[in-house]
Design a protein around this motif. Structure first.
Motif, PDB file in Angstrom:
ATOM      1  N   LEU A  35       0.886  -1.229   0.034  1.00 63.93           N
ATOM      2  CA  LEU A  35       0.002  -0.016   0.037  1.00 63.93           C
ATOM      3  C   LEU A  35       0.957   1.353  -0.064  1.00 63.93           C
ATOM      4  N   ASN A  36       2.079   1.173   0.595  1.00 61.81           N
ATOM      5  CA  ASN A  36       2.787   2.348   0.705  1.00 61.81           C
ATOM      6  C   ASN A  36       3.535   2.628  -0.689  1.00 61.81           C
ATOM      7  N   LYS A  37       3.844   1.489  -1.550  1.00 60.63           N
ATOM      8  CA  LYS A  37       4.194   1.674  -2.692  1.00 60.63           C
ATOM      9  C   LYS A  37       3.063   2.290  -3.908  1.00 60.63           C
ATOM     10  N   LEU A  38       1.866   1.805  -3.498  1.00 59.85           N
ATOM     11  CA  LEU A  38       0.844   2.080  -4.115  1.00 59.85           C
ATOM     12  C   LEU A  38       0.441   3.593  -4.117  1.00 59.85           C
ATOM     13  N   LYS A  39       0.710   4.184  -2.866  1.00 60.77           N
ATOM     14  CA  LYS A  39      -0.016   5.362  -2.716  1.00 60.77           C
ATOM     15  C   LYS A  39       0.395   6.555  -3.647  1.00 60.77           C
ATOM     16  N   PRO A  40       1.630   6.831  -3.963  1.00 59.82           N
ATOM     17  CA  PRO A  40       1.919   7.679  -4.948  1.00 59.82           C
ATOM     18  C   PRO A  40       1.402   7.265  -6.489  1.00 59.82           C
ATOM     19  N   PHE A  41       1.310   6.094  -6.580  1.00 56.96           N
ATOM     20  CA  PHE A  41       1.011   5.607  -8.001  1.00 56.96           C
ATOM     21  C   PHE A  41      -0.502   5.953  -8.142  1.00 56.96           C
ATOM     22  N   TYR A  42      -1.197   5.585  -7.417  1.00 57.14           N
ATOM     23  CA  TYR A  42      -2.939   5.729  -7.299  1.00 57.14           C
ATOM     24  C   TYR A  42      -2.983   7.234  -7.529  1.00 57.14           C
ATOM     25  N   GLU A  43      -2.310   8.007  -6.786  1.00 57.45           N
ATOM     26  CA  GLU A  43      -2.255   9.575  -6.640  1.00 57.45           C
ATOM     27  C   GLU A  43      -2.086  10.099  -8.308  1.00 57.45           C
ATOM     28  N   LYS A  44      -1.007   9.722  -8.858  1.00 58.15           N
ATOM     29  CA  LYS A  44      -0.665  10.034 -10.127  1.00 58.15           C
ATOM     30  C   LYS A  44      -1.798   9.339 -11.215  1.00 58.15           C
ATOM     31  N   ARG A  45      -2.196   8.282 -10.737  1.00 62.50           N
ATOM     32  CA  ARG A  45      -3.171   7.510 -11.991  1.00 62.50           C
ATOM     33  C   ARG A  45      -4.520   8.411 -11.972  1.00 62.50           C
ATOM     34  N   ASP A  46      -4.784   8.582 -10.750  1.00 61.94           N
ATOM     35  CA  ASP A  46      -6.231   9.236 -10.556  1.00 61.94           C
ATOM     36  C   ASP A  46      -6.061  10.629 -11.155  1.00 61.94           C
ATOM     37  N   LYS A  47      -5.307  11.249 -11.332  1.00 52.96           N
ATOM     38  CA  LYS A  47      -5.095  12.599 -12.054  1.00 52.96           C
ATOM     39  C   LYS A  47      -5.271  12.634 -13.377  1.00 52.96           C
ATOM     40  N   TYR A  48      -4.371  11.402 -14.165  1.00 54.34           N
ATOM     41  CA  TYR A  48      -4.920  11.036 -15.567  1.00 54.34           C
ATOM     42  C   TYR A  48      -6.380  10.813 -15.839  1.00 54.34           C
ATOM     43  N   ILE A  49      -6.738   9.860 -14.982  1.00 56.26           N
ATOM     44  CA  ILE A  49      -8.181   9.500 -15.126  1.00 56.26           C
ATOM     45  C   ILE A  49      -9.001  10.674 -14.905  1.00 56.26           C
ATOM     46  N   ASP A  50      -8.754  11.615 -14.337  1.00 57.45           N
ATOM     47  CA  ASP A  50      -9.449  12.936 -14.310  1.00 57.45           C
ATOM     48  C   ASP A  50      -9.713  13.660 -15.407  1.00 57.45           C
ATOM     49  N   ASN A  51      -8.749  13.372 -16.175  1.00 58.20           N
ATOM     50  CA  ASN A  51      -8.666  13.949 -17.699  1.00 58.20           C
ATOM     51  C   ASN A  51      -9.403  13.196 -18.683  1.00 58.20           C
ATOM     52  N   ILE A  52      -9.988  12.056 -18.260  1.00 56.77           N
ATOM     53  CA  ILE A  52     -10.814  11.151 -19.304  1.00 56.77           C
ATOM     54  C   ILE A  52     -12.034  11.253 -19.201  1.00 56.77           C
ATOM     55  N   ASP A  53     -12.801  11.744 -20.042  1.00 60.33           N
ATOM     56  CA  ASP A  53     -14.214  12.052 -19.721  1.00 60.33           C
ATOM     57  C   ASP A  53     -15.127  10.666 -19.613  1.00 60.33           C
ATOM     58  N   ASP A  54     -15.984  10.727 -18.780  1.00 57.01           N
ATOM     59  CA  ASP A  54     -16.835   9.423 -18.521  1.00 57.01           C
ATOM     60  C   ASP A  54     -15.907   8.292 -18.285  1.00 57.01           C
ATOM     61  N   PHE A  55     -14.779   8.309 -17.853  1.00 56.30           N
ATOM     62  CA  PHE A  55     -14.127   7.225 -17.231  1.00 56.30           C
ATOM     63  C   PHE A  55     -14.897   6.363 -16.315  1.00 56.30           C
ATOM     64  N   TRP A  56     -15.315   6.952 -15.340  1.00 51.52           N
ATOM     65  CA  TRP A  56     -15.904   6.086 -14.396  1.00 51.52           C
ATOM     66  C   TRP A  56     -17.248   5.469 -14.854  1.00 51.52           C
ATOM     67  N   LYS A  57     -17.764   6.415 -15.380  1.00 53.38           N
ATOM     68  CA  LYS A  57     -19.283   6.045 -16.079  1.00 53.38           C
ATOM     69  C   LYS A  57     -19.046   4.644 -17.038  1.00 53.38           C
ATOM     70  N   VAL A  58     -17.922   4.721 -17.653  1.00 53.77           N
ATOM     71  CA  VAL A  58     -17.634   3.499 -18.459  1.00 53.77           C
ATOM     72  C   VAL A  58     -17.489   2.359 -17.726  1.00 53.77           C
ATOM     73  N   VAL A  59     -16.530   2.473 -16.823  1.00 54.54           N
ATOM     74  CA  VAL A  59     -16.125   1.626 -15.933  1.00 54.54           C
ATOM     75  C   VAL A  59     -17.193   0.879 -15.196  1.00 54.54           C
ATOM     76  N   LEU A  60     -18.060   1.520 -14.545  1.00 52.12           N
ATOM     77  CA  LEU A  60     -19.064   1.443 -13.653  1.00 52.12           C
ATOM     78  C   LEU A  60     -20.372   0.755 -14.487  1.00 52.12           C
ATOM     79  N   SER A  61     -20.633   1.321 -15.424  1.00 50.18           N
ATOM     80  CA  SER A  61     -21.732   0.833 -16.055  1.00 50.18           C
ATOM     81  C   SER A  61     -21.469  -0.676 -16.888  1.00 50.18           C
ATOM     82  N   GLN A  62     -20.085  -0.785 -17.309  1.00 44.75           N
ATOM     83  CA  GLN A  62     -20.020  -2.180 -17.834  1.00 44.75           C
ATOM     84  C   GLN A  62     -19.504  -3.082 -16.968  1.00 44.75           C
ATOM     85  N   ASN A  63     -19.522  -2.924 -15.696  1.00 44.06           N
ATOM     86  CA  ASN A  63     -19.053  -3.870 -14.933  1.00 44.06           C
ATOM     87  C   ASN A  63     -20.171  -4.797 -14.311  1.00 44.06           C
ATOM     88  N   THR A  64     -20.322  -6.151 -14.942  1.00 39.80           N
ATOM     89  CA  THR A  64     -21.653  -6.992 -14.506  1.00 39.80           C
ATOM     90  C   THR A  64     -21.361  -7.258 -13.071  1.00 39.80           C
TER      91      THR A  64
END
Lengths: 330, 330
Positions: free
Chosen positions: B84-113
């Motif tokens: 988890l200590n290794k993942l902390k900075p990783f997830y923070e960086k990744r979340d910033k990229y994801i913020d710039n992708i429109d509808d990212f979470w909408k696509v992920v959640l709506s397609q997850n059975t």
């Protein structure tokens, strides 16, 4: 075209190898070429529209995510290395205790239904003779070099012998992650050209064949004793032998369909599940034995005198055999 | 009696809590008492014989394995903390990229059975408005104390609003491992005595209810607006509300059957699967969209001219909506 579409999509989010080779200029060049080539192919129009929208509008974010996919692999490896280094002394200690418990591995392996799915029911005569199972990861070896794959491992089995049939022996089989041509299903149609080198490599588990002495009772299916492998009976026997637990020791992962089936899954089952959780499986098996005992004894008379238990465990051996065999695949 | 048998078996190999309290003298005392008490109870004779054989003949090995079971828990926690200590900075960086992708979470959640199995189909109107999902582990908090459970975490959702129905809001729900009375199924018959304190404690995921503003369209099933919860209609509406995604925010894990069903599994799905592998799910969803597009367009005329793509992504929104909804549970 579908194939090329996938290449571009994969370049950005999946195949790290691809991405590494694509700097931004190269990406632009390829992507525009793809668009120009396909601009009049209407079945692909919506794909292209989607793709272009994604890639143009969020390009930096997607490139960033592609970097993240490379980085997470490094993190996964670091975590695995950390974990295995912690586990090394732990497993060594645990294995010593297990050595002192009679029939530990016999109970674990004979009661594990997943394990039973990989081998032939008749193999259990010899599996029951396994007195020791040890998994070692190759990074534990002091002489291993730094770029060894953290997932490479070996499994050692010690078999006790059966007089006039099967010699006592210890066999170690080594498993390594190896880069192989991918079997991924791309439509291989019009453009098997320039992009070929960037796709189709994946890491799979492989192994070298190791020599194990087969039981004499397996003489007819022992591959090295079958003289005519092309006769119908020879073929049939050869296949039987390959499907036996002893055939697994010959498994390489490089000849699909021609060797022990799903050999990599059996290796992973032993390495990732049975060995790490063997104590859990042992206690579960004991509980099953308990249930069997209580079921079978419930109807008996109530005040029978009790023999005091013998310390060496001979008493329950016969019954544990009988119960274990119930669980086996037949 | 069966219950007591289990206690002794568990003392040695499963329940670390029990074992810690049993030094060797105490073990001998209890075990001999158990043998003396039950020596004439024949239904238990085989159990006792098995148990005694195991415990007498391999006692040191079993005690050693019990120690190992305690130790492996410490190792697991160390590994989890390292990861988890290794993942902390990783997830923070990744979340910033994801913020710039429109509808990212909408696509992920709506397609997850898997996700769809937990909530009501009509909830997707609001799930589609989730623009951000962030999981944080509580050990990341600088003020967290050393003995915080490494598995405690929070999930934050940011919802964009829907005019006249649903306000924009960010909601954080915290989940913690908590020791609770076990529901394990012991025969609770003749001897609910001295050993009670040593069994029946397990760690489960719990949470505190958090306030979330419900959509106005949910007025009839919003638990805090239902005036008569005892009328048949009131009960029915209350249950509907509790089963909705919004009901999950009230979930505690302490009132089974009376709150959002399987709330802990939905929390784990988000924390252990959807959040860590969101990029994989996003790309898989894009591939599904591609397949849908190509299926639906294959019959069309072949040389239709292609509109050049618009960079902002408005074009595919409508279609992606339509496709996503196909995947939902109805």
């Amino acid at each position: 075209m579908k194939r090329n579409y996938k290449i571009y999509q994969m370049s950005f989010l999946e195949t790290k190898e691809n991405y590494k080779e694509l700097n931004k200029d190269e990406y632009d060049r390829r992507f525009h070429k793809a668009v120009c080539l396909r601009i009049t192919h209407s079945p692909w129009k919506p794909c292209l529209r989607l793709l272009t929208t994604i890639l143009y509008s969020n390009r930096d974010a997607f490139l960033g995510l592609a970097d993240c996919e490379v980085e997470i692999e490094t993190i996964d490896n670091d975590v695995e290395r950390f974990k295995l280094n912690k586990l090394k002394p732990f497993y060594e200690k645990r294995d010593k205790y297990i050595d002192n418990i009679d029939d530990f591995w016999k109970v674990v392996l004979s009661q594990n239904t997943d394990f039973a799915n990989y081998i032939r029911a008749s193999d259990f005569k010899y599996v029951d003779n396994i007195t020791k199972v040890v998994v070692k990861w190759l990074i534990w070896d002091e002489n291993s070099n730094a770029d060894i794959n953290v997932r490479d491992f070996s499994i050692t089995f010690h078999f006790k012998g059966i007089e006039h049939d099967f010699p006592e022996q210890s066999i170690t089989k080594v498993f390594k992650m190896t880069k192989m041509q991918s079997n991924k299903d791309f439509d291989d149609d019009d453009e098997a050209g320039e992009d070929n080198e960037t796709i189709g490599v994946e890491e799979v588990l492989t192994s070298e064949p190791v020599d194990i002495e087969w039981p004499q009772s397996y003489e007819s299916i022992n591959p090295s004793l079958i003289e005519d492998k092309r006769s119908p009976q020879g073929k049939k026997n050869y296949r039987q032998g390959m499907k036996s637990f002893f055939g697994w020791f010959k498994w390489t992962g490089k000849k699909p369909g021609k060797e022990f089936p799903h050999g990599e899954d059996l290796a992973s089952l032993l390495c990732d599940d049975i060995y790490p959780y063997c104590v859990k499986y042992y206690t579960e098996a004991q509980r099953d034995l308990e249930d069997e005992y209580s079921d079978s004894e419930d109807d008996n008379s109530d005040e029978e005198p009790l023999d005091l238990p013998k310390p060496e465990g001979e008493d329950e051996d016969g019954e544990s055999d009988k119960l274990a065999s119930k669980k086996r695949r037949v």
